[in-house]
Design an enzyme around this catalytic site. Structure first.
Site, short mmCIF file in Angstrom:
data_model
loop_
_atom_site.label_atom_id
_atom_site.label_comp_id
_atom_site.label_asym_id
_atom_site.label_seq_id
_atom_site.Cartn_x
_atom_site.Cartn_y
_atom_site.Cartn_z
N CYS A 13 0.87 -1.17 0.00
CA CYS A 13 0.12 0.22 -0.12
C CYS A 13 1.01 1.46 -0.05
CB CYS A 13 -1.10 0.08 1.07
SG CYS A 13 -1.87 1.48 1.35
N HIS B 115 -25.29 22.34 2.77
CA HIS B 115 -25.47 22.95 1.33
C HIS B 115 -24.50 23.90 0.87
CE1 HIS B 115 -27.36 24.10 -2.49
NE2 HIS B 115 -27.32 25.29 -1.95
P1 FAD Z 1 0.81 -5.80 2.01
O1 FAD Z 1 0.41 -4.50 1.88
O2 FAD Z 1 1.06 -6.49 0.45
O3 FAD Z 1 1.98 -6.03 2.80
C1 FAD Z 1 2.66 -7.24 2.85
C2 FAD Z 1 3.96 -7.22 3.51
O4 FAD Z 1 4.64 -8.39 3.78
C3 FAD Z 1 4.80 -6.78 2.08
O5 FAD Z 1 5.69 -5.71 2.51
C4 FAD Z 1 6.06 -7.91 1.98
O6 FAD Z 1 7.13 -7.36 1.65
C5 FAD Z 1 5.98 -8.62 3.34
N1 FAD Z 1 6.06 -10.09 3.45
C6 FAD Z 1 5.74 -11.03 2.50
N2 FAD Z 1 5.83 -12.15 2.82
C7 FAD Z 1 6.90 -11.78 3.77
C8 FAD Z 1 7.72 -12.83 4.65
N3 FAD Z 1 7.82 -14.10 4.35
N4 FAD Z 1 8.52 -12.18 5.37
C9 FAD Z 1 8.65 -10.82 5.81
N5 FAD Z 1 8.01 -10.26 4.90
C10 FAD Z 1 7.18 -10.59 4.27
N6 FAD Z 1 -6.03 -0.59 -1.46
C11 FAD Z 1 -6.95 0.24 -1.10
O7 FAD Z 1 -7.61 -0.01 -0.01
N7 FAD Z 1 -7.02 1.53 -1.70
C12 FAD Z 1 -6.23 2.05 -2.69
O8 FAD Z 1 -5.98 2.98 -3.09
C13 FAD Z 1 -5.35 0.80 -3.31
N8 FAD Z 1 -4.34 0.78 -4.24
C14 FAD Z 1 -3.55 0.33 -4.73
C15 FAD Z 1 -2.98 0.56 -5.69
C16 FAD Z 1 -1.79 -0.54 -6.45
C17 FAD Z 1 -1.13 -0.30 -7.60
C18 FAD Z 1 -1.85 -1.75 -5.77
C19 FAD Z 1 -0.91 -2.91 -6.05
C20 FAD Z 1 -2.74 -2.10 -4.38
C21 FAD Z 1 -3.48 -1.03 -4.11
N9 FAD Z 1 -4.53 -1.20 -2.94
C22 FAD Z 1 -5.17 -0.42 -2.77
C23 FAD Z 1 -4.52 -2.70 -2.54
C24 FAD Z 1 -3.85 -2.59 -1.16
O9 FAD Z 1 -2.24 -2.30 -1.39
C25 FAD Z 1 -3.64 -4.15 -0.38
O10 FAD Z 1 -4.99 -4.42 -0.11
C26 FAD Z 1 -2.89 -3.80 0.96
O11 FAD Z 1 -1.67 -3.39 0.88
C27 FAD Z 1 -2.82 -5.29 1.55
O12 FAD Z 1 -2.37 -5.02 2.99
P2 FAD Z 1 -1.50 -6.43 3.56
O13 FAD Z 1 -1.02 -5.78 4.92
O14 FAD Z 1 -2.59 -7.49 3.69
O15 FAD Z 1 -0.28 -6.70 2.63
#
Ligand code: FAD
Ligand code: NAI
Length: 469
Positions: free
Chosen positions: A44, A448
């Site tokens: 994110c 409004h």
């Molecule tokens: P992530 O944010 O994916 O974080 C997981 C983290 O875990 C990563 O940093 C990764 O490096 C780490 N990781 C993974 N495996 C391991 C491991 N084994 N050991 C150590 N670290 C690890 N959502 C919205 O709500 N609004 C938006 O405007 C929006 N815009 C987006 C735009 C784009 C281009 C993209 C690609 C996504 C967007 N999203 C948006 C979706 C949003 O980014 C995700 O839903 C959100 O980041 C999910 O959060 P998370 O904590 O589950 O995982």
């Protein structure tokens, strides 16, 4: 001596993981968070929500200056694009916010364990060279881009890119083909279209934005076309070859038929995302993933393995930052013995194009299916064209649509297309969380002139009595 190093170890510092870690620490639990990326904040903050919004916002200004909107308001300017500066402000936003999470970790005494995490057993995780033990482990590893067979992404070369590469393009492509007319395709496609690229969206289904209400999906197509995007719906990409700085795609009708080719300077692959579980060592703890590669949990975010929890993009549900955050808070509260709940029926979704597309709750089709009869569903719709603020601001496109159960009048879903639909949908979300009827919304005083008055009017339209149309 304590049996474990930590009460809670969170794997992944995205919006799910970092929020869970902070909440756990706030509740007095000794907490660490493992992250393999150089900076905190996950997809994110680093390559998703934040950098894409930085480019969307900046390109919106550029577009308003070049497409005549500013002129309509008496401002005559000839914009000149400084793409390096636009990228610099994006990187600056990311740096500030990821650094902010580091500060919050320090403030809340969350230990950041740098490196890739792999389970040794349910309470022992190897992070880089270090072994960390914890009573509870939260898997918050998020998701990555789904690859498309036959179309190889190479973000370095900038010819075939994924969303991360599309945020970093060094020059505006002359012709960009976007594969997938979903959220990323429309958001990043519109960034480069506004900055001057010819953009063609190739979508497998017959409509854009799967999951949203049909009226929004149809209107999204009209608006995208009006803004200069070419749409190739019901079409699939079957292959891609790259020769120097040009890509040639082969396309076919989704239902099968004659093949054709399409050349592009840049191809964006945005056909969805898949959960990150590879290399996590789930075998070592006997945890299996479902058919979609997700980790299943119960209502409290417990996996089948005692002491192991999971949240965010890696579990079923919409892949959204705010859903991940709410699950992070609830999961930490459950670990601390409190009652953490997420209402998965009421999670808003927003596409940050211009205007924005937003929705919460059921689509009209889902409402009819759930109640089993068209007559059991009432709908009220109000066009933004008739909203005084939108009209005054030269924002004619869009509408608000409210779907309610006919018998009880309870609101089941709200959909909006408006310049600030993402902000407007919060009020609908809160109203639905409190079990509001359309009458409740209709009789709530709205300031409004605001775009939000369109929500009130749509609620009045459910009763057949809007004022301004
Ligand atoms: P992530 O944010 O994916 O974080 C997981 C983290 O875990 C990563 O940093 C990764 O490096 C780490 N990781 C993974 N495996 C391991 C491991 N084994 N050991 C150590 N670290 C690890 N959502 C919205 O709500 N609004 C938006 O405007 C929006 N815009 C987006 C735009 C784009 C281009 C993209 C690609 C996504 C967007 N999203 C948006 C979706 C949003 O980014 C995700 O839903 C959100 O980041 C999910 O959060 P998370 O904590 O589950 O995982
Ligand atoms: P998506 O699921 O939104 O859209 C993918 C699109 O690609 C679909 O319309 C699908 O029918 C189409 N598709 C699939 N295979 C195809 C093929 N072979 N050829 C042509 N079209 C094909 O996925 P997207 O846009 O990649 O986004 C991933 C996730 O990231 C989303 O689920 C979303 O939740 C999240 N996200 C959220 C944002 C927001 O909240 N504003 C912004 C960006 C991403």
């Amino acid at each position: 001596m304590a049996k474990y190093d930590y009460d809670v170890l969170v794997i992944g510092a995205g919006p799910g993981g970092y929020v869970a870690a902070i909440r756990a620490a706030q509740l007095g639990l000794k907490t660490a968070c493992a992250e393999s990326r150089e900076t905190l904040g996950g997809t994110c903050l680093n390559v998703g929500c934040i950098p894409s919004k930085a480019m969307l916002h900046a390109s919106e200004y550029f577009d308003a200056a070049s497409n005549g909107t500013m002129k309509e308001m008496g401002i005559e300017v000839t914009p000149k694009l400084n793409l390096d500066a636009m990228h610099a402000q994006r990187r600056d936003a990311v740096k500030g916010l990821t650094g902010g999470i580091e500060f919050l970790f320090k403030k809340n005494k969350v230990d950041w364990k740098k490196g890739h995490a792999t389970f040794q057993d349910a309470h022992t995780v190897k992070v880089g060279d270090e072994t960390v033990t914890a009573k509870n482990v939260i898997i918050a590893t998020g998701s990555s881009v789904t690859p498309l067979p036959g179309v190889e992404v190479d973000n370095e070369k900038q010819v075939v890119v994924d969303s991360t590469g599309a945020l970093e393009l060094k020059a505006v492509p002359k012709k960009m083909v976007v594969i997938g007319g979903g959220v990323i395709g429309l958001e990043l496609g519109s960034v480069w279209r506004r900055l001057g690229a010819e953009v063609i969206v190739v979508e497998y289904l017959d409509k854009l934005l799967p999951g949203m209400d049909d009226d929004v999906r149809k209107e999204a197509a009209k608006i995208s076309k009006k803004q200069g995007m070419e749409l190739r719906l019901s079409t699939k990409v079957t292959g891609c070859t790259v020769d120097g700085s040009k890509a040639t795609l082969t396309l076919e009708p989704a239902a099968g038929g004659d093949e054709e080719t399409l050349e592009a300077d840049c191809v964006l692959v945005s056909i969805g995302r898949r959960p990150n579980t590879e290399g996590l060592g789930l075998d070592a703890i006997g945890l299996e993933v479902n058919k979609r590669g997700q980790i299943e949990t119960d209502h409290d975010f417990r996996t089948k393995v005692d002491g192991v929890w999971a949240i965010g993009d890696v579990v079923p549900g919409p892949m959204l930052a705010h859903k991940a955050e709410d699950e992070g808070i609830a999961c930490a509260e459950n670990i601390a013995g409190q009652t953490g709940i997420v209402n998965h029926d009421i999670i808003p979704g927003v596409v940050y194009t211009w205007p924005e597309f937003a929705g919460v709750g059921l689509t009209q089709d889902e409402a009819v299916e759930k109640l089993g009869d068209k007559a059991k569903v009432k709908v009220g719709k109000f066009p933004m064209m008739a909203n005084s603020r939108a009209k005054t601001n030269h924002e004619p496109d869009g509408f608000v649509k409210i779907i309610a159960e006919a018998e009880s009048d309870r609101v089941l879903g709200v959909w909006a297309i408006a310049s600030v639909a993402g902000t407007m949908i919060a009020q609908a979300t809160q109203a639905m969380e409190f079990g509001a009827t359309s009458e409740d919304i209709a009789y709530t005083c709205h300031a409004h002139p605001t775009h939000s008055e369109a929500i009130k009017e749509a609620a009045m339209a459910v009763q057949g009595k809007p004022i301004h149309i």
